[in-house]
Write an enzyme that holds these catalytic residues in place. Structure first.
Site, PDB file in Angstrom:
ATOM      1  N   SER A 289      13.846  22.270  10.362  1.00 13.16           N
ATOM      2  CA  SER A 289      13.109  21.275   9.328  1.00 13.16           C
ATOM      3  C   SER A 289      11.686  21.125  10.171  1.00 13.16           C
ATOM      4  CB  SER A 289      13.846  19.871   9.632  1.00 13.16           C
ATOM      5  OG  SER A 289      12.813  18.950   8.796  1.00 13.16           O
TER       6      SER A 289
ATOM      7  N   TYR B 281      17.661  12.826  13.760  1.00 15.61           N
ATOM      8  CA  TYR B 281      17.335  14.225  12.927  1.00 15.61           C
ATOM      9  C   TYR B 281      16.242  15.147  13.552  1.00 15.61           C
ATOM     10  CZ  TYR B 281      16.135  16.985   8.762  1.00 15.61           C
ATOM     11  OH  TYR B 281      15.998  17.944   7.758  1.00 15.61           O
ATOM     12  N   SER B 282      15.285  14.559  14.121  1.00 13.05           N
ATOM     13  CA  SER B 282      14.328  15.550  14.964  1.00 13.05           C
ATOM     14  C   SER B 282      14.910  16.146  15.952  1.00 13.05           C
ATOM     15  CB  SER B 282      13.122  14.686  15.302  1.00 13.05           C
ATOM     16  OG  SER B 282      12.224  14.411  14.256  1.00 13.05           O
ATOM     17  N   ALA B 283      15.881  15.456  16.857  1.00 15.52           N
ATOM     18  CA  ALA B 283      16.436  15.902  18.202  1.00 15.52           C
ATOM     19  C   ALA B 283      17.348  16.937  17.645  1.00 15.52           C
ATOM     20  CB  ALA B 283      17.061  14.655  18.487  1.00 15.52           C
ATOM     21  N   SER B 284      18.230  16.769  16.374  1.00 14.09           N
ATOM     22  CA  SER B 284      19.157  17.737  16.143  1.00 14.09           C
ATOM     23  C   SER B 284      18.768  19.126  15.498  1.00 14.09           C
ATOM     24  CB  SER B 284      20.240  17.138  15.106  1.00 14.09           C
ATOM     25  OG  SER B 284      19.434  16.962  13.753  1.00 14.09           O
ATOM     26  N   LYS B 285      17.469  18.893  14.925  1.00 14.42           N
ATOM     27  CA  LYS B 285      16.864  20.011  14.301  1.00 14.42           C
ATOM     28  C   LYS B 285      16.070  21.078  15.663  1.00 14.42           C
ATOM     29  CE  LYS B 285      18.193  19.852  10.332  1.00 14.42           C
ATOM     30  NZ  LYS B 285      19.049  20.860   9.519  1.00 14.42           N
TER      31      LYS B 285
ATOM     32  N   ASP C 193      35.356  20.431   7.388  1.00 16.77           N
ATOM     33  CA  ASP C 193      34.079  19.624   8.117  1.00 16.77           C
ATOM     34  C   ASP C 193      33.508  20.323   9.232  1.00 16.77           C
ATOM     35  OD1 ASP C 193      32.831  17.703   9.690  1.00 16.77           O
ATOM     36  OD2 ASP C 193      34.170  16.165   9.248  1.00 16.77           O
TER      37      ASP C 193
END
Length: 275
Positions: free
Chosen positions: A142, A155-159, A64
């Site tokens: 992304s 998702y945007s923040a992590s990418k 993980d």
């Protein structure tokens, strides 16, 4: 077998399905020894067996990426088996689909843990070996990591975080000849949307988009492998992504409206439910 890839060693995270699986197949086809990781052992076994049946070399590690010690174990296993590491592909990731005002905060934490911290942990323990081999550190980002995607806050923040992290690693290692590539696929036909988390943290179980019109994972994998060989810095994989990069430079405000309209057209879009 590709002369560049012959006898190289690569680690690919999130390799049990989708883009990660396709990258593992492509690297193995070109002559790379691949170490695959994911949480689903049965899927990993299938991928490894297929690679071996086709004359390639592969092992796997069930792990993980959100657990730092398991990321260290993955790299240690690679070095113990092969004695070196030439390529790390940080592909493991999950998505989400909900407005920020509605989403459970646990969803944001989960996205950051997998997409960002999973990249950080693996890169941390792989970096000394990649520097030694003058190898490649690859992160799957992304379009959402280039311009904010409504309904995909976490998702945007992590990418964005992945992109900033990798760019910084590149700069810190300019004198070490470390290759760092940020790969930016467009919408790709994988199961990531089926497993995307919605506001309450459950999986949405379906896709709001026409998967048939999307780039295949196999095409992404070939472009990523070519990008590693060419030591590309930023690999934007589709025309719409390249247009977005250009628009962001000169028409940032207009791009907000374009993204909003595009995401609002999805069936049951969270954007159309706003009051």
């Amino acid at each position: 077998m590709d002369k560049f890839y012959k006898n190289k060693v690569a680690v690919v995270t999130g390799a049990s399905s989708g883009i990660g699986k396709a990258i593992a197949f492509e690297l193995a086809r070109r002559g790379t020894k691949v170490v695959l990781s994911a949480r689903r052992e049965d899927k990993l076994q299938d991928v490894v067996q297929t690679i071996r049946d086709n004359g390639g070399e592969a092992i796997y590690d069930v792990m993980d990426v959100t657990v730092e010690e398991e990321c260290k174990k993955l790299i240690d296993k690679t070095i113990n088996q092969y004695g070196k590491l030439d390529i790390l592909v940080c592909n493991a990731g999950i998505s989400m689909r909900a407005n920020f005002k509605d989403v459970n905060m646990d969803v944001l934490h989960r996205l950051m843990d997998v997409n960002f911290w999973g990249t950080v942990y693996c890169a941390k323990y792989a970096l000394p070996y990649l520097i030694e081999s003058k190898g490649s550190l690859v992160g799957l980002s992304s379009i959402a990591g280039i311009h904010g995607l409504p309904g995909r806050t976490a998702y945007s923040a992590s990418k964005f975080a992945v992109t900033g992290f990798l760019e910084t690693i590149r700069i810190e290692n300019l004198k070490n000849n470390l290759h760092v590539m940020i790969a930016v696929p467009g919408f790709t036909a994988t199961d990531i949307r089926f497993r995307a988390l919605i506001a309450d943290g459950s999986e949405q179980g379906g896709t709001p988009r026409n998967e048939e019109k999307m780039m295949t994972a196999e095409k992404v994998a070939k472009r990523v492998a070519d990008g590693i060989q060419g030591r590309k810095r930023l690999l934007v994989l589709d025309t719409s992504g390249r247009i977005i990069v250009l628009l962001k430079k000169f028409f940032n405000k207009s791009l907000d409206k374009i993204f909003y309209k595009a995401m609002a057209k999805e069936p049951d879009s969270p954007l159309t439910q706003q009051t």
